[in-house]
Design an enzyme around this catalytic site. Structure first.
Site, PDB file in Angstrom:
ATOM      1  N   LYS A  45       0.808  -1.213   0.000  1.00 21.42           N
ATOM      2  CA  LYS A  45       0.000   0.000   0.000  1.00 21.42           C
ATOM      3  C   LYS A  45       0.844   1.266   0.000  1.00 21.42           C
ATOM      4  CE  LYS A  45      -3.328  -2.269   3.018  1.00 21.42           C
ATOM      5  NZ  LYS A  45      -3.810  -2.324   4.422  1.00 21.42           N
ATOM      6  N   GLY A  46       2.034   1.158   0.599  1.00 18.22           N
ATOM      7  CA  GLY A  46       2.808   2.359   0.906  1.00 18.22           C
ATOM      8  C   GLY A  46       3.004   3.344  -0.230  1.00 18.22           C
ATOM      9  N   GLU A 101       8.212   3.190  -5.570  1.00 17.44           N
ATOM     10  CA  GLU A 101       8.239   2.641  -4.212  1.00 17.44           C
ATOM     11  C   GLU A 101       8.393   3.755  -3.189  1.00 17.44           C
ATOM     12  OE1 GLU A 101       7.587   0.340  -2.353  1.00 17.44           O
ATOM     13  OE2 GLU A 101       8.298  -1.630  -2.962  1.00 17.44           O
ATOM     14  N   ASP A 105      14.142  -1.193   1.792  1.00 12.76           N
ATOM     15  CA  ASP A 105      14.671  -1.608   3.087  1.00 12.76           C
ATOM     16  C   ASP A 105      15.753  -2.658   2.805  1.00 12.76           C
ATOM     17  OD1 ASP A 105      14.732  -2.302   5.860  1.00 12.76           O
ATOM     18  OD2 ASP A 105      12.681  -1.611   6.030  1.00 12.76           O
ATOM     19  N   PHE A 154      13.194   2.820  12.227  1.00 12.13           N
ATOM     20  CA  PHE A 154      11.811   2.573  11.839  1.00 12.13           C
ATOM     21  C   PHE A 154      11.124   3.914  11.610  1.00 12.13           C
ATOM     22  CE2 PHE A 154       7.310   1.816  12.436  1.00 12.13           C
ATOM     23  CZ  PHE A 154       7.137   0.731  11.594  1.00 12.13           C
ATOM     24  N   VAL A 155      10.604   4.099  10.404  1.00 10.73           N
ATOM     25  CA  VAL A 155      10.002   5.396  10.066  1.00 10.73           C
ATOM     26  C   VAL A 155       8.546   5.237   9.642  1.00 10.73           C
ATOM     27  CG1 VAL A 155      12.116   6.623   9.442  1.00 10.73           C
ATOM     28  CG2 VAL A 155      10.985   5.219   7.715  1.00 10.73           C
TER      29      VAL A 155
HETATM   30  C1  PRP Z   1       7.320  -1.853   2.420  1.00 11.41           C
HETATM   31  C2  PRP Z   1       7.665  -1.002   1.199  1.00 11.41           C
HETATM   32  C3  PRP Z   1       8.291  -1.971   0.259  1.00 11.41           C
HETATM   33  C4  PRP Z   1       8.897  -3.015   1.170  1.00 11.41           C
HETATM   34  C5  PRP Z   1      10.372  -2.795   1.238  1.00 11.41           C
HETATM   35  O1  PRP Z   1       6.071  -2.418   2.258  1.00 11.41           O
HETATM   36  O2  PRP Z   1       6.548  -0.367   0.653  1.00 11.41           O
HETATM   37  O3  PRP Z   1       7.361  -2.541  -0.620  1.00 11.41           O
HETATM   38  O4  PRP Z   1       8.343  -2.846   2.473  1.00 11.41           O
HETATM   39  O5  PRP Z   1      10.978  -3.763   2.068  1.00 11.41           O
HETATM   40  P1  PRP Z   1      12.222  -4.621   1.580  1.00 11.41           P
HETATM   41  O6  PRP Z   1      13.145  -3.677   0.835  1.00 11.41           O
HETATM   42  O7  PRP Z   1      12.834  -5.108   2.871  1.00 11.41           O
HETATM   43  O8  PRP Z   1      11.751  -5.744   0.745  1.00 11.41           O
HETATM   44  P2  PRP Z   1       5.315  -3.206   3.430  1.00 11.41           P
HETATM   45  O9  PRP Z   1       5.666  -4.651   3.362  1.00 11.41           O
HETATM   46  O10 PRP Z   1       5.587  -2.492   4.734  1.00 11.41           O
HETATM   47  O11 PRP Z   1       3.788  -3.066   3.027  1.00 11.41           O
HETATM   48  P3  PRP Z   1       2.826  -1.765   2.930  1.00 11.41           P
HETATM   49  O12 PRP Z   1       3.405  -0.913   1.826  1.00 11.41           O
HETATM   50  O13 PRP Z   1       1.497  -2.321   2.591  1.00 11.41           O
HETATM   51  O14 PRP Z   1       2.855  -1.041   4.251  1.00 11.41           O
END
Ligand code: PRP
Length: 183
Positions: A45-46, A101, A105, A154-155
């Site tokens: 979703k982010g 994106e 992370d 953590f942000v």
């Molecule tokens: C976050 C972000 C990326 C992913 C990055 O999504 O939007 O898609 O994590 O993490 P990585 O580099 O360690 O693979 P999240 O899984 O938190 O889902 P969300 O966007 O629905 O909150």
């Protein structure tokens, strides 16, 4: 605005800094994709917030698509295999695809997506990410557009959540410890 102000420890990237960066990024994307058939792909979703603001800084006709993914559970997270919960509506063949994106992370999600989408034979496949955590990527990634390198904390905010909250903050910041404890 700030219903969450009491929960925020510090602002890492202000709303003004984000908007200025997206304006620059949008200008560069406009130059790079003039004459091409640009398709923006957001990872839910982010990414919905950066997608909305970045796309309005791109002075080109373009199309949108979204996908939703989840990792296969904690035990296999480091394998980088993700499950596609919602696939794209568009056929990527011969399209100029730009994945949008919010944050990189470990980089594992993106690595998997790039491999998976490359198999659909787009004309080009690039990435625009607003945030990248410094020094913790477990894989090599070629990121064409990156907004900010941030410390490994953590942000929340600007699309990023804690327990589904804080996505609507216009800036990116860290939470006070009591904000975690309250939920
Ligand atoms: C976050 C972000 C990326 C992913 C990055 O999504 O939007 O898609 O994590 O993490 P990585 O580099 O360690 O693979 P999240 O899984 O938190 O889902 P969300 O966007 O629905 O909150």
């Amino acid at each position: 605005m700030d219903a969450y102000a009491a929960d925020i420890e510090k602002v890492l990237v202000s709303a003004e800094e984000i908007q200025a960066k997206l304006a620059q990024m949008g200008e560069q994307i406009t130059k790079d994709y003039t004459g091409k058939s640009l398709l923006l792909v957001g990872v839910l979703k982010g990414a919905f917030v950066v997608m909305a603001d970045l796309s309005r800084q791109i002075g080109l006709p373009l199309e949108f698509d979204f996908m939703a993914v989840s990792s296969y559970g904690a035990a296999t997270k480091t394998s980088g295999v993700v499950r596609i919960l919602k696939d794209l509506d568009h056929d990527l063949k011969d399209r100029d695809v730009l994945i949008v994106e919010d944050i990189i992370d470990s980089g594992l999600t993106l690595k998997y997506l790039l491999k998976s989408l490359a198999g659909r034979k787009p004309a080009s496949l690039e990435v625009a990410a607003l945030l990248r955590k410094k020094g913790i990527q477990q894989v090599e990634l070629d990121l064409r557009y990156v907004g900010f390198d941030i410390p490994n904390e953590f942000v929340v905010g600007y699309g990023l959540d804690f327990a589904e909250r804080y996505r609507n903050l216009p800036y990116v910041g860290t939470l006070k410890p009591q904000a975690y404890e309250g939920l």
